[in-house]
Every structure is written in C-alpha cells, then in structure tokens.
Scaffold this active site. Sequence first.
Site, mmCIF file in Angstrom:
data_model
loop_
_atom_site.group_PDB
_atom_site.id
_atom_site.type_symbol
_atom_site.label_atom_id
_atom_site.label_comp_id
_atom_site.label_asym_id
_atom_site.label_seq_id
_atom_site.Cartn_x
_atom_site.Cartn_y
_atom_site.Cartn_z
ATOM 1 N N HIS A 1 31.343 1.753 65.678
ATOM 2 C CA HIS A 1 31.430 3.215 65.615
ATOM 3 C C HIS A 1 30.944 3.637 64.223
ATOM 4 O O HIS A 1 31.095 2.885 63.264
ATOM 5 C CB HIS A 1 32.900 3.595 65.807
ATOM 6 C CG HIS A 1 33.175 5.051 65.947
ATOM 7 N ND1 HIS A 1 33.196 5.901 64.879
ATOM 8 C CD2 HIS A 1 33.468 5.809 67.039
ATOM 9 C CE1 HIS A 1 33.493 7.128 65.295
ATOM 10 N NE2 HIS A 1 33.658 7.094 66.607
ATOM 11 N N CYS B 1 29.153 8.429 68.864
ATOM 12 C CA CYS B 1 29.245 8.054 67.436
ATOM 13 C C CYS B 1 28.901 6.588 67.244
ATOM 14 O O CYS B 1 29.501 5.902 66.412
ATOM 15 C CB CYS B 1 30.618 8.375 66.856
ATOM 16 S SG CYS B 1 30.965 10.128 66.820
ATOM 17 N N GLN C 1 40.017 1.490 69.555
ATOM 18 C CA GLN C 1 39.887 1.413 71.018
ATOM 19 C C GLN C 1 40.706 0.272 71.606
ATOM 20 O O GLN C 1 40.744 0.100 72.822
ATOM 21 C CB GLN C 1 38.414 1.234 71.410
ATOM 22 C CG GLN C 1 37.528 2.397 71.029
ATOM 23 C CD GLN C 1 37.888 3.662 71.781
ATOM 24 O OE1 GLN C 1 38.435 3.608 72.889
ATOM 25 N NE2 GLN C 1 37.584 4.808 71.205
#
Lengths: 150, 418
Positions: free
Chosen positions: B135, B376, B215
């Site tokens: 990310h 992103c 995540q």
Amino acid sequence: MMDLRELYQEVILDHGKNPRNHRFPEPHNREGRGYNPLCGDKVTLRLQLDGDKITDVGFMGQGCAISQASCSTMTQAIKGKTVEEADALFSKFHAMVMGEADADDDFESLGKLAVFAGVREFPMRVKCATLGWHTLNQALRDEHREATTE
Amino acid sequence: MTRPSAIANVTDAGFDARRVRDDFPALHQDVHGKPLVYLDSAATTLKPRVVIDAVADVYARDCANIHRAVHLLSQRATARFEEAREKVRAFLNANDTNEVIFTRGTTESVNLVAQSWARTFLREGDEVLITELEHHSNIVPWQIVCQQVGAELVVVPMTDRGEITREAFEEQLSSRTRLVAMAHVSNALGTVLPVEELTGLAHERGAVVLLDGAQAVSHVPVDVQALDCDFYTFSGHKLYGPTGVGVLYGRERLLEGMPPYQGGGDMIRSVTFAETIYNDLPYKFEAGTPNIAGAIGLGAAIDYLKSFDQEAVHAHENAVLRYATKALGSVAGLRLIGTAPGKVASASFLMDAVHPHDIGTIVDSEGVAIRTGHHCAQPVMEHFGVAATARASLGLYNTTEDVDALIRALHKVKELFG
C-alpha cells in the site's frame, strides 16, 4: 432512486465504446495531458491551433465510459471553434455537470454535450466528465504541466 | 448457480453470519431503494453496536482527559483507556503493554517508525526492503526517510499471481538491508505473505522487520511473538473499531532506543527550557491528547471479536471467498487479479470493455458497495498493466447471499454495456 439510464445515455455508451477523434492529429501544435488521481485515468489531447481557431483535435488515453465519451464528444464540439468559443462551452458544460443553479436553461446550446446532464446526480463521477475539458483548457493555455481534476 | 449457503453462512463451529448481521446497524438500510450489500470491508469495516455504544458512552459519561486530573471522570477515562491498551496487548500477544502505542492509524504507525527508528539509525548506503504489493502508506514513508538519510529503497517483485516468494525475497535481501517493511496481507489482492519465514530470513541478516497488518488483523491470527516481528502496525477501523485510532506494536528494546516522534503533552516527564525529560514507554510516543474514545472503542471491538471462535470466523470468511471466487469466475469476460493460493477476504477483478468506475457506479445503483480504483497500490496496478480494478472485500457479516447480489449486479453491468 437514481436512474442509471440518465447517466449512461445511449450517446455516452456509444462514444465510450467507440470514441471519435481517438487519434493524434498531424500536424498539431498544442498538447495537454490530463490525469485523474482518484482513479488513475489518463488522457493526452493534441490539437492544431491556427490563429485562435482549433482546426483539428484528437485524444488518446484510457478511462471509464464517462471520461472517454466526454473526451470524444468534446473533440467533436470544439473542432472548428475559436478558443473563446471553446472556453464558453467548457463554462456551460462545467455549470451543467456541477448542477449549478442557473445552468438549467442553457442545455440546448450545448447540443450533444447535454447528454452529460445526468452526471449532476452522480457527484463521484463529475471528475470523469470534466477530465477532458480540463486537459483542453491546459492545452489551449499551453501550460507544460499535467492537468488534474483536483 | 450452486448455493452452498448452508455451509458458507453457518459454519460447523457454530458461527452464524446471518445472526451477526443484527449487530451491525449500518447493514440495515436501503441505498438507492435496495437493501445495502456491503462488500468494501478492506476499506473500512462496519461497526457493531457495542463499539458505537462504547464510543458514545465515553462522551456521555467518562468525558475527561486522561493521565492528568485527579477528578473521578478523568480516573474512569484513564482506566478505560489503559484497559483498551491491555486488550490490544492480549490481542497481539505482545509481551507488555509498554510495547503497545496508540496512533491515528497504520499510516501514522509506519511514519513513526520511519521518522524515529529509520531516520535515527539508517546511514547512507543502507537499504530498506519493501515489496511490490505494498500500500502507498508502506512505500512513501520509506521513500521520504531514504531521501533524508541517503539510504536506498529496494523492492521485492511479486509473481503474476500476486505472491512474494522466498526466492524473490532472498534475491533482494543483502548485507546492506537494515529494515524490511512488508504487508502481512495485501490490500489490493488479498495475498497472505509468508511473513514468518521472511522475517526469519531478514533477522539472519540482522535487519529489523516491520509488518503492515492493516488488512491482516481481521482475517488471520496475529501473534507478534510467534511472528517474531520487530514492529507490527494496524488500524482500528479495519478491525470493526472506530476511525482515527491505530496501533504500533514495537519490541521494547527497540522502542527504548528510539527518540520521540512528536513533542507535546503526555510524552514528557518534565520540561524546562534547558532540558526536557521524556516519559516512559509507551507514553513517550503518544504526544498530545490521544483519541481516547477511539482507543476505548477499539477495545470494545476486540472484546466483540473475542466473543466468537476466531477460527470459525476465518473459516466462514474463507468459505464465502471461495464461493465468490467461483461465482465471479463464472461471469463471462471477468478476470480475477491476484490469485495467490491461500489469499483472504478480497477479490479484485476486471471486466472486458467496462472500466472499474462504471462497474462501481452500476453495482452501487443495485445497492452493492464495492471499491473501484487503484486501492492506493499503484505499483500493483502497474504490474498488471491496468489503471484500476474493482474489488469486493469481505467482513465477518458477509454471506453467500451478498455474493449472489454482486453477481446479479454485475449482470446488470453487462446488460447496460452489452
């Protein structure tokens, strides 16, 4: 309830699928590059400016149906127009997709571009519809930097 | 379409996703005249009632600043804030609450390590190793600090399935690698990285390891001692908690040696104009009044999750993901992006001749919320030669019916774009 057909009019679907003036004109003397940081869409617009008249224009790039159709119909609308006329079209188009109060009566003068009126109901998609126009604005001003929708 | 709903929605271990849905007020609303189908939990999870109530209760009852006043409200707020820290410690299996620092979120946690640890200890010629699937928030902080100290950012390439292999990792790891920063789970693709193995390899070279767990925390078990990582970061709002609060876990020995990230209140012991003595861990890194209600809300989220058998929750999510992968794969002209074995919670995809933003708008009109864009993670998009993807991502409240609704909405997309 929102009506998708208001957004995805046949003209938009058609131009999104088969964009017109999807080529770089030769010769050309102006170029604009547009970028929408929100989605990563990119467009490059090239045009031939003779005096203050846009005699030829085309674009390449990738994007959603709205942004591609907007670029496509824009190139058709501005070919043969003066810079001043193109600026005026952008102002009206911008007012329409932003849903500005006094924009309503003006749609007719926009001709085919009026199919983008439905974008007003989809605020997240306004930038898709204006990317090409911001890029045009930059090309006409010949600013050597990327136009963004931000 | 086959409907193994009985398997995917109520697991053998007794996790009933349909019942869980009652706990999430946001699920019970119509959007555009259709019942909401929420498939964007990788962006943020919805919040259970107990979290919303915990946050409201802080403001309604224990509304006071912490670690300061002698009055009762402040005592209660302080106690609840520190209880939340202990809940996070237990959740991560950290050794000590000194190792749990509250931040604004994963991004701030990564920046803290970049500016405090890396900026202090990295020298010209040192290398920071990241991976291609990171990310932006696990790329840009390292670019900034590398520029500041003259270190080099090195990237481990991923495979076309979206995996980071041991071989590729070892190829980029060198004696100059001082820090490895990598995702535990990829946000754009759902890939679970073999972080335990890679951390071991990094440690053999003497490198410090930071894991971006944003995540991961809601989908895989996290035990920082078993992972043996040096830093672990995550955000509350992806763990059914409030926005604006996150966590940095750091090994005590490392945190002790790091200078403060920001100066201000709570991070000091005494201040004169000549000298300031910093507070002990973890307060040294918590300058300013923290997100008190947010941290307490995060504690409530952890309590909520602990009320379920975690293995059963993960098994349920995996069953729904398998169902989604199969159902999406049966849509003609649809291509899945990121197909690593063992991936969790997310399905990124493309459809022939339809841009992801158009997909997003059309499925939204059917009440289905998915994410479209570059997530992103622009280097990931570049790897696959696309500007954007559509991504459906799961939380514990999703069922196979949600997947069916998505598939029906995708058929609408095909109809319109026919």
